[in-house]
Design a protein around this motif. Sequence first.
Motif, PDB file in Angstrom:
ATOM      1  N   MET A   1       0.840  -1.200   0.000  1.00 54.28           N
ATOM      2  CA  MET A   1       0.000   0.000   0.000  1.00 54.28           C
ATOM      3  C   MET A   1       0.873   1.248   0.000  1.00 54.28           C
ATOM      4  SD  MET A   1      -2.931   1.093   2.730  1.00 54.28           S
ATOM      5  CE  MET A   1      -3.783   2.646   2.590  1.00 54.28           C
ATOM      6  N   ALA A   2       0.656   2.142  -0.919  1.00 57.11           N
ATOM      7  CA  ALA A   2       1.471   3.352  -1.031  1.00 57.11           C
ATOM      8  C   ALA A   2       1.181   4.283   0.145  1.00 57.11           C
ATOM      9  CB  ALA A   2       1.192   4.061  -2.348  1.00 57.11           C
ATOM     10  N   LYS A   3       2.270   4.932   0.625  1.00 57.29           N
ATOM     11  CA  LYS A   3       2.097   5.898   1.701  1.00 57.29           C
ATOM     12  C   LYS A   3       1.437   7.167   1.168  1.00 57.29           C
ATOM     13  CE  LYS A   3       5.922   4.379   4.613  1.00 57.29           C
ATOM     14  NZ  LYS A   3       7.182   4.792   5.291  1.00 57.29           N
ATOM     15  N   ARG A   4       0.647   7.775   2.026  1.00 62.13           N
ATOM     16  CA  ARG A   4      -0.032   8.998   1.650  1.00 62.13           C
ATOM     17  C   ARG A   4       0.954  10.160   1.571  1.00 62.13           C
ATOM     18  NH1 ARG A   4      -4.957  11.014   5.305  1.00 62.13           N
ATOM     19  NH2 ARG A   4      -3.657   9.808   6.714  1.00 62.13           N
ATOM     20  N   ASP A   5       0.798  11.004   0.568  1.00 63.97           N
ATOM     21  CA  ASP A   5       1.615  12.190   0.399  1.00 63.97           C
ATOM     22  C   ASP A   5       1.120  13.256   1.368  1.00 63.97           C
ATOM     23  OD1 ASP A   5       2.912  14.502  -0.421  1.00 63.97           O
ATOM     24  OD2 ASP A   5       2.784  14.003  -2.548  1.00 63.97           O
ATOM     25  N   LEU A   6       1.980  13.642   2.329  1.00 66.68           N
ATOM     26  CA  LEU A   6       1.566  14.613   3.340  1.00 66.68           C
ATOM     27  C   LEU A   6       1.182  15.947   2.728  1.00 66.68           C
ATOM     28  CD1 LEU A   6       2.938  12.484   5.217  1.00 66.68           C
ATOM     29  CD2 LEU A   6       3.713  14.418   6.615  1.00 66.68           C
ATOM     30  N   ARG A   7       1.701  16.241   1.546  1.00 65.71           N
ATOM     31  CA  ARG A   7       1.436  17.540   0.921  1.00 65.71           C
ATOM     32  C   ARG A   7      -0.014  17.686   0.467  1.00 65.71           C
ATOM     33  NH1 ARG A   7       6.451  17.050  -3.131  1.00 65.71           N
ATOM     34  NH2 ARG A   7       5.416  15.015  -3.274  1.00 65.71           N
ATOM     35  N   THR A   8      -0.734  16.569   0.438  1.00 59.82           N
ATOM     36  CA  THR A   8      -2.144  16.646   0.058  1.00 59.82           C
ATOM     37  C   THR A   8      -3.040  17.063   1.232  1.00 59.82           C
ATOM     38  OG1 THR A   8      -2.561  14.307   0.554  1.00 59.82           O
ATOM     39  CG2 THR A   8      -1.793  14.851  -1.671  1.00 59.82           C
ATOM     40  N   THR A   9      -2.513  16.955   2.458  1.00 61.06           N
ATOM     41  CA  THR A   9      -3.338  17.264   3.630  1.00 61.06           C
ATOM     42  C   THR A   9      -2.735  18.332   4.539  1.00 61.06           C
ATOM     43  OG1 THR A   9      -2.307  15.429   4.853  1.00 61.06           O
ATOM     44  CG2 THR A   9      -4.365  14.962   3.695  1.00 61.06           C
ATOM     45  N   LEU A  10      -1.441  18.620   4.388  1.00 65.99           N
ATOM     46  CA  LEU A  10      -0.780  19.572   5.277  1.00 65.99           C
ATOM     47  C   LEU A  10      -0.097  20.663   4.471  1.00 65.99           C
ATOM     48  CD1 LEU A  10       0.939  17.115   7.812  1.00 65.99           C
ATOM     49  CD2 LEU A  10      -1.220  18.346   8.119  1.00 65.99           C
ATOM     50  N   ALA A  50       2.021  22.072  21.155  1.00 62.06           N
ATOM     51  CA  ALA A  50       1.387  22.765  20.036  1.00 62.06           C
ATOM     52  C   ALA A  50       2.488  23.213  19.088  1.00 62.06           C
ATOM     53  CB  ALA A  50       0.586  23.961  20.531  1.00 62.06           C
ATOM     54  N   VAL A  51       2.298  22.941  17.789  1.00 63.81           N
ATOM     55  CA  VAL A  51       3.343  23.248  16.816  1.00 63.81           C
ATOM     56  C   VAL A  51       2.750  23.963  15.611  1.00 63.81           C
ATOM     57  CG1 VAL A  51       4.659  21.203  17.513  1.00 63.81           C
ATOM     58  CG2 VAL A  51       3.113  21.053  15.537  1.00 63.81           C
ATOM     59  N   GLU A  52       3.637  24.608  14.853  1.00 59.62           N
ATOM     60  CA  GLU A  52       3.282  25.195  13.567  1.00 59.62           C
ATOM     61  C   GLU A  52       4.196  24.609  12.504  1.00 59.62           C
ATOM     62  OE1 GLU A  52       3.876  29.470  11.534  1.00 59.62           O
ATOM     63  OE2 GLU A  52       2.432  29.480  13.195  1.00 59.62           O
ATOM     64  N   LEU A  53       3.624  24.084  11.445  1.00 59.50           N
ATOM     65  CA  LEU A  53       4.429  23.450  10.402  1.00 59.50           C
ATOM     66  C   LEU A  53       5.262  24.493   9.669  1.00 59.50           C
ATOM     67  CD1 LEU A  53       1.927  20.879   8.846  1.00 59.50           C
ATOM     68  CD2 LEU A  53       3.503  20.588  10.772  1.00 59.50           C
ATOM     69  N   SER A  54       6.544  24.186   9.475  1.00 58.85           N
ATOM     70  CA  SER A  54       7.446  25.082   8.755  1.00 58.85           C
ATOM     71  C   SER A  54       7.793  24.550   7.371  1.00 58.85           C
ATOM     72  CB  SER A  54       8.737  25.293   9.554  1.00 58.85           C
ATOM     73  OG  SER A  54       9.336  24.042   9.864  1.00 58.85           O
ATOM     74  N   ARG A  55       7.740  23.237   7.192  1.00 57.78           N
ATOM     75  CA  ARG A  55       8.044  22.631   5.885  1.00 57.78           C
ATOM     76  C   ARG A  55       7.305  21.313   5.771  1.00 57.78           C
ATOM     77  NH1 ARG A  55      12.328  19.400   3.469  1.00 57.78           N
ATOM     78  NH2 ARG A  55      13.368  19.146   5.472  1.00 57.78           N
ATOM     79  N   VAL A  56       6.742  21.056   4.616  1.00 58.23           N
ATOM     80  CA  VAL A  56       6.024  19.808   4.382  1.00 58.23           C
ATOM     81  C   VAL A  56       6.616  19.119   3.165  1.00 58.23           C
ATOM     82  CG1 VAL A  56       3.802  18.721   3.923  1.00 58.23           C
ATOM     83  CG2 VAL A  56       3.908  20.768   5.369  1.00 58.23           C
ATOM     84  N   ALA A  57       7.104  17.917   3.352  1.00 55.45           N
ATOM     85  CA  ALA A  57       7.615  17.095   2.259  1.00 55.45           C
ATOM     86  C   ALA A  57       6.640  15.945   2.021  1.00 55.45           C
ATOM     87  CB  ALA A  57       9.006  16.573   2.594  1.00 55.45           C
TER      88      ALA A  57
END
Length: 421
Positions: A1-10, A50-57
């Motif tokens: 099963m292929a891993k989900r691309d985080l860039r589609t949700t984050l 609590a965090v804020e995303l700085s980069r999404v790969a």
Amino acid sequence: MAKRDLRTTLNPGDRMEVTVDNVAHGGLFVARTEHGVVFVPDALPGERVAVELSRVAKSFAHAETLEVLEASADRVEHFWPEARVERSANSRAGGAEFGHIRLPVQRGLKTTVLRDAMQRFGGVETDVEVQPAPGDDERGGLAWRTRVRLQVSESGRQGPFAARTHTVVPVTSMPLATEGIQRDALLEERLVGASRVDYAELGDGTVDVIATEGDAPEGPTQTIVEYAGDRAFHLDRAGFWQVHREAPALLTAAVRRAIDTDLVDPKAANFDLYGGVGLFAATLGELLGPTTRVISVEGDEVATDHAAENLAEWVGAQAITAPVASFLAQTRRTATPNELRRLAAGTVVLDPPRSGAGKQVVESLTALGPRQLIYVACDPVALARDTGLLRERGYELTSLESFDLFPHTHHFESVAAFRRA
């Protein structure tokens, strides 16, 4: 099963609450979320932050910690006000990323990183533990840095970069620096026109200040003297020297322990690769005697000149200016059968940069077949990867020691010994 691309949700800028699972290499911590892995600084395993995303790969994301919601019992107030998590990420001083963690726990986390790296990349299970340097527990892990580099902002204010940025964070104190540097630092002065400033406490206790415009230090080159135990070493005032006040003596002692004297031949071709001003070449010379044949190889010409001076008492010592990869490749091409026999009987000490020796150097070195290799490493993953390469080419790890020579940061040093099987 292929891993989900985080860039589609984050997306960068997204905020979320995460629970930290484990430590990762590089001073970061792992949070496993419904979306995927998020790397988080300024945290601890078991904490909710609590965090804020700085980069999404595609397969992971990086975040900055905004607030600690559920703190670990191992969290303490950061010793450096300019680095505390209560400050915004862009105004949080870098260079003390473990300062919010109890000192013994810091070493435990570093031990975890080293063991995991050696198993994953080197194929070696080890029970090594990262050990403190003398005096650090008594000082709370402070006042150990004999060298400190600060950046200078356009307005002339001095400070480190904020972590993962090129934003200068002005500071009013340097708790990791030696008492001498803390006393003599010019933190209140505006150094308009400088790009950085280096503070160094020298072996005689004086403090040197080197302001830099662009890439070149101001003023003429000068020679200074530093010590490893009772032995003096000449080097350029802007040249490399071990940062921790105890590092030269501690590391040379560890290298001495790592060498199997039953395998040593003073007349063999012994190498000190990435040799600097000859610190470990001198260790070989002291161990093997006055007729020791040792070649120190270093890419910096000024350091090589000083190495030649520092190794003058050994009649068989040489200091060569060359990139290590080129030197080894040339040696392989031109060595006579008799020279190859001396090389195969040799002991090699190598102290590569943070990126490690790498495949090309390992291939050339193992093709020469020295009896034993002593590897001084400042990065556990690079050491582990090179361990895997060495094992593939017939060398096995025979000893490993690690030292916390950078308290309150994620860095540490290791000394590994490898023997030809």
